[in-house]
Design a protein around this motif. Structure first.
Motif, PDB file in Angstrom:
ATOM      1  N   ALA A   1      44.933  35.085  36.268  1.00  0.00           N
ATOM      2  CA  ALA A   1      44.484  35.349  37.640  1.00  0.00           C
ATOM      3  C   ALA A   1      43.493  36.506  37.642  1.00  0.00           C
ATOM      4  O   ALA A   1      43.491  37.341  36.729  1.00  0.00           O
ATOM      5  N   SER A   2      42.661  36.564  38.669  1.00  0.00           N
ATOM      6  CA  SER A   2      41.667  37.638  38.731  1.00  0.00           C
ATOM      7  C   SER A   2      41.359  38.015  40.172  1.00  0.00           C
ATOM      8  O   SER A   2      41.420  37.186  41.079  1.00  0.00           O
TER       9      SER A   2
ATOM     10  N   TYR B   1      39.525  32.906  29.950  1.00  0.00           N
ATOM     11  CA  TYR B   1      40.740  33.574  30.424  1.00  0.00           C
ATOM     12  C   TYR B   1      41.282  32.840  31.656  1.00  0.00           C
ATOM     13  O   TYR B   1      42.488  32.583  31.768  1.00  0.00           O
ATOM     14  N   THR B   2      40.378  32.485  32.568  1.00  0.00           N
ATOM     15  CA  THR B   2      40.779  31.729  33.758  1.00  0.00           C
ATOM     16  C   THR B   2      41.288  30.348  33.372  1.00  0.00           C
ATOM     17  O   THR B   2      42.276  29.858  33.939  1.00  0.00           O
TER      18      THR B   2
ATOM     19  N   ASP C   1      35.706  33.349  31.703  1.00  0.00           N
ATOM     20  CA  ASP C   1      35.893  31.951  32.082  1.00  0.00           C
ATOM     21  C   ASP C   1      37.080  31.336  31.341  1.00  0.00           C
ATOM     22  O   ASP C   1      37.937  30.683  31.951  1.00  0.00           O
TER      23      ASP C   1
ATOM     24  N   SER D   1      41.197  24.344  33.872  1.00  0.00           N
ATOM     25  CA  SER D   1      42.203  25.404  33.767  1.00  0.00           C
ATOM     26  C   SER D   1      43.592  24.901  34.109  1.00  0.00           C
ATOM     27  O   SER D   1      43.761  23.854  34.750  1.00  0.00           O
TER      28      SER D   1
ATOM     29  N   THR E   1      45.960  28.179  38.646  1.00  0.00           N
ATOM     30  CA  THR E   1      45.827  29.636  38.710  1.00  0.00           C
ATOM     31  C   THR E   1      45.242  30.048  40.055  1.00  0.00           C
ATOM     32  O   THR E   1      45.002  29.205  40.931  1.00  0.00           O
ATOM     33  N   LYS E   2      44.986  31.350  40.199  1.00  0.00           N
ATOM     34  CA  LYS E   2      44.489  31.888  41.471  1.00  0.00           C
ATOM     35  C   LYS E   2      43.390  32.907  41.211  1.00  0.00           C
ATOM     36  O   LYS E   2      43.364  33.561  40.171  1.00  0.00           O
ATOM     37  N   MET E   3      42.527  33.042  42.202  1.00  0.00           N
ATOM     38  CA  MET E   3      41.453  34.026  42.140  1.00  0.00           C
ATOM     39  C   MET E   3      41.128  34.455  43.567  1.00  0.00           C
ATOM     40  O   MET E   3      41.153  33.632  44.486  1.00  0.00           O
TER      41      MET E   3
ATOM     42  N   SER F   1      35.659  24.704  34.200  1.00  0.00           N
ATOM     43  CA  SER F   1      34.996  25.753  33.434  1.00  0.00           C
ATOM     44  C   SER F   1      33.546  25.897  33.882  1.00  0.00           C
ATOM     45  O   SER F   1      32.850  24.907  34.141  1.00  0.00           O
TER      46      SER F   1
ATOM     47  N   TYR G   1      33.001  27.618  40.605  1.00  0.00           N
ATOM     48  CA  TYR G   1      34.344  27.708  41.189  1.00  0.00           C
ATOM     49  C   TYR G   1      34.344  27.404  42.690  1.00  0.00           C
ATOM     50  O   TYR G   1      35.401  27.391  43.323  1.00  0.00           O
TER      51      TYR G   1
ATOM     52  N   PHE H   1      40.850  25.086  37.984  1.00  0.00           N
ATOM     53  CA  PHE H   1      39.442  25.466  38.020  1.00  0.00           C
ATOM     54  C   PHE H   1      38.657  24.717  36.937  1.00  0.00           C
ATOM     55  O   PHE H   1      39.128  24.602  35.796  1.00  0.00           O
TER      56      PHE H   1
END
Length: 557
Positions: free
Chosen positions: A266-267, A260-261, A258, A449, A452-454, A431, A301, A429
C-alpha cells in the motif's frame, strides 16, 4: 369463606423467586440498550480490542468536580461508557479524580503532557473562565497512555464541541487500549531521496504514528545501482509514505515502486503538481507546473493530478501585518488558495473529522478503469480552477478576496463545482510498465497486482507541521491564526485504513445525539421556571389535602 394464604408462605415464595432469578441471571447475563442511537452498545471493533485484555487495566479520569452542564454530560457519558467496558471485561477498572483537590496532581499532569482546557462558564448572564483537564490516563503492565476526552474544534459552540467529543469517546478509549495492549506489527517506510519534506516538518505525524507501527526511512537512491536489491528490501514494508517530493523520479525508482504495488504493498502519496517561486524584484510568487515524471505512473492507475491550482471561497484565512513597523497590527484576510474540505462522504476515513486545510492544491481527475475509486475530499461547490503559469500578487488577491467576501462570489467565475483533492484507489492494479520496456530485469515481474490500496493527495504540504523556533508544533495547528484543522486525524485515518486497521476508524461513524439546554433561554426563563417548581408542588399538595379532607369528612358523617 376461602382461606387466604399464610403471610409466611407468601414471603417464602417471594424469597425463593428472587434467589431463582439471581441464580439464572448469573448464568445468562444481558444488558439492554433502549436508546435510539444505541449509545450504550459497544461496537464490534471496540469489543475485539478489549477482548484480549487478560490483566487489570486501570484508568484515571480527570473529570471530577463542579462543571457547567455540558461538561457534566461529558462526565456522565464517559462514566457510562467505562461501565460498558467494565461490564464486557471486568479487568477494566476506572475511577474519577479531581486533580485540583490533591496538591501536586496538576503539576504531575502537566509534566506528563496533559494540557488543561479553558472553558467558558455562562451563568445568570455572566461569563467566567474555568480550567479543566478533560483527559484520562490508562495504565497496563507498567505502561501508561494518556487519552484525550475533548476534541479540538473550529468555530463551534461549547455544546457542539462536547457533543462531538462524546461521539469520539468510544474511539478515544478503544484507541488508547489498543496502543497499550496490542503490540506493533506493521512497518511503514518514509520514502527519501527525491527532495521530500525534511524530518522536522513531518516529525509530529510520524511520532504519533509510531504508537501504532514501526517507522523507518527508506532511500530510493540505491535503485540506480542495485534496483533488484532495493525492490527486495522495500517489500519488507507494508506501507510507503511519499511526502511532497520535489525531484523527478527515475525510471528505475518508478519501476521499484510499481512492482512494490504489484506485490500488494500500500502507498500514500502527497504530491504537489505546482511549484511556487518568489520573484526577487517584485516580491510576487510565480506558480508553474512541477514535473516529477509521475504522470504516466498515476495515469495507468486511473488518476491524473493536473497542473493547476484550486481557489475556493470556503477557505482558511491568512494573517498579515498592516501599518508601519512600530504600530503594525496583524489582521486576518481571506485566502482562497487555502481551501478547507469538510467531506459529506460517509467513508470511515473522513467521518467525524474537522475540516482539512490545503495550501496551493491542484485538482485530480479520475480516469475509467477497473480500479475502484473513492473521492475522499473535494473543494466546496463554490470553487474555480486557475491554470498555469500564473503570477500571485498577494495585495491584488487580498483586494479581490475582500470584495468576494463583501459582495459574494460570482457564480459565473466560481462554477467548477466540487473538485477532487484526495482519492482512494482499491483493487487489483495494472502495472505502469505493462507492455513496455522494463528499466531493469527481475525474475518474477508482475503485470497485475494483488488486491491493494493507494491514496493520492494533491497537496504535499498537507502533512507538514509548523515550527515554533526549532520546536515542531502539532500537525493541523496554525500558529498564526491559532486554529486547529483536521489534517492529522485525516492522515492517521488514511494510514489505518491502508493497513487494514479500519476497525477503530469505523467507531467514528457512530452518531450520538446529545440534547442541550439553550443557555440564553435558560437565563431568560429562569425566574418563570423557579416559580413553577415552587408553586406546582404547593398546589398539588393543597389539592391532595382538600380531597383527603373532603372524602374523610364524607366517610365519617
Amino acid at each position: 369463606m376461602k382461606k387466604s394464604k399464610s403471610p409466611i408462605k407468601t414471603l417464602l415464595l417471594i424469597i425463593i423467586g428472587i434467589i431463582f432469578i439471581n441464580f439464572v441471571g448469573s448464568y445468562f447475563y444481558k444488558r439492554f440498550d433502549l436508546t435510539q442511537d444505541q449509545r450504550f452498545t459497544l461496537s464490534e471493533a471496540a469489543k475485539e480490542t478489549i477482548a484480549l485484555i487478560d490483566e487489570p487495566i486501570f484508568i484515571e479520569v480527570f473529570l471530577e468536580g463542579d462543571f457547567p452542564s455540558e461538561f457534566k454530560r461529558l462526565q456522565s457519558e464517559t462514566k457510562q461508557l467505562l461501565e460498558e467496558f467494565e461490564a464486557y471485561n471486568p479487568n477494566i477498572k476506572f475511577k474519577f479524580v479531581n486533580p485540583s483537590e490533591k496538591e501536586g496532581d496538576v503539576e504531575a499532569l502537566l509534566k506528563f503532557g496533559v494540557k488543561p482546557a479553558q472553558i467558558e462558564v455562562k451563568e445568570n448572564g455572566n461569563i467566567s473562565s474555568q480550567q479543566i483537564f478533560p483527559w484520562a490516563i490508562a495504565s497496563y503492565q507498567g505502561k501508561y497512555k494518556k487519552i484525550p476526552l475533548l476534541k479540538n474544534q473550529l468555530g463551534i459552540t461549547s455544546e457542539e464541541r462536547v457533543n462531538n467529543s462524546i461521539q469520539n469517546l468510544e474511539y478515544a478509549f478503544a484507541d488508547g487500549f489498543n496502543k497499550l495492549v496490542h503490540p506493533k506489527k506493521r512497518k511503514v517506510a518514509v520514502i527519501k531521496g527525491n527532495g521530500e519534506l525534511d524530518d522536522k516538518y513531518v516529525v509530529d505525524f510520524f511520532t504519533t504514528l509510531r504508537d501504532y507501527y514501526y517507522i523507518a526511512p527508506f532511500t530510493l537512491d540505491s535503485a540506480a545501482v542495485s534496483p533488484v536489491k532495493t525492490l527486495e528490501q522495500i517489500k519488507e514494508f507494508d506501507l510507503l509514505v511519499i511526502a511532497n517530493p520535489t525531484e523527478a523520479f527515475t525510471e528505475n525508482e518508478k519501476y521499484v515502486l510499481d512492482q512494490y504495488t504489484m506485490c500488494g504493498g500500500a502507498s500514500l502519496w502527497l504530491v504537489d503538481a505546482v511549484e511556487l517561486k518568489k520573484d526577487t524584484i517584485s516580491g510576487n510568487d510565480f506558480a508553474f507546473g512541477k514535473e516529477l515524471n509521475l504522470t504516466d505512473f498515476f495515469f495507468k492507475y486511473g488518476v491524473r493530478i493536473n497542473h493547476n491550482l484550486v481557489k475556493d471561497v470556503y477557505s482558511a484565512p491568512i494573517l498579515l501585518a498592516s501599518g508601519n513597523e512600530r504600530e503594525s497590527q496583524y489582521q486576518r484576510y481571506p485566502w482562497l488558495y487555502s481551501p478547507l474540505s469538510s467531506s459529506a462522504n460517509n467513508h470511515p476515513i473522513v467521518t467525524n473529522i474537522e475540516a482539512v486545510k490545503f495550501d496551493y492544491v491542484s485538482g485530480i481527475d479520475t480516469l475509467p478503469n477497473k480500479i475502484h475509486k473513492t473521492i475522499l475530499l473535494t473543494s466546496s461547490p463554490i470553487s474555480k480552477i486557475v491554470g498555469m503559469p500564473i503570477e500571485i500578487n498577494i495585495n491584488k488577491e487580498i483586494t479581490k478576496n475582500l470584495k468576494i467576501l463583501k459582495e459574494g462570489p460570482s457564480l459565473e467565475e466560481f462554477k467548477a463545482g466540487e473538485i477532487p483533492l484526495a482519492v482512494l484507489l482499491e483493487g487489483s492494479f495494472p502495472s505502469a510498465y505493462k507492455n513496455r520496456v522494463k528499466p531493469f530485469k527481475i525474475r518474477n515481474n508482475k503485470d497485475e497486482s494483488n488486491t491493494t490500496k493507494m491514496i493520492i493527495i494533491s497537496d504535499g504540504s498537507l502533512i507538514k507541521n509548523q515550527l515554533q523556533g526549532n520546536r515542531p508544533l502539532e500537525l493541523g495547528y496554525d500558529k498564526w491564526t491559532n486554529a486547529f484543522y483536521g489534517n492529522k486525524e485525516f492522515l492517521l485515518n488514511t494510514v489505518n485504513y491502508l493497513l487494514d486497521d479500519s476497525g477503530l476508524i469505523n467507531i467514528r461513524s457512530k452518531e450520538i445525539s446529545v440534547p442541550f439546554l439553550d443557555p440564553q433561554k435558560t437565563a431568560d426563563k429562569r425566574g418563570f421556571w423557579q416559580w413553577i417548581n415552587i408553586l406546582i408542588p404547593l398546589v398539588l399538595l393543597a389539592i391532595f389535602g382538600g380531597l383527603f379532607g373532603y372524602f374523610r369528612k364524607k366517610k365519617y358523617t
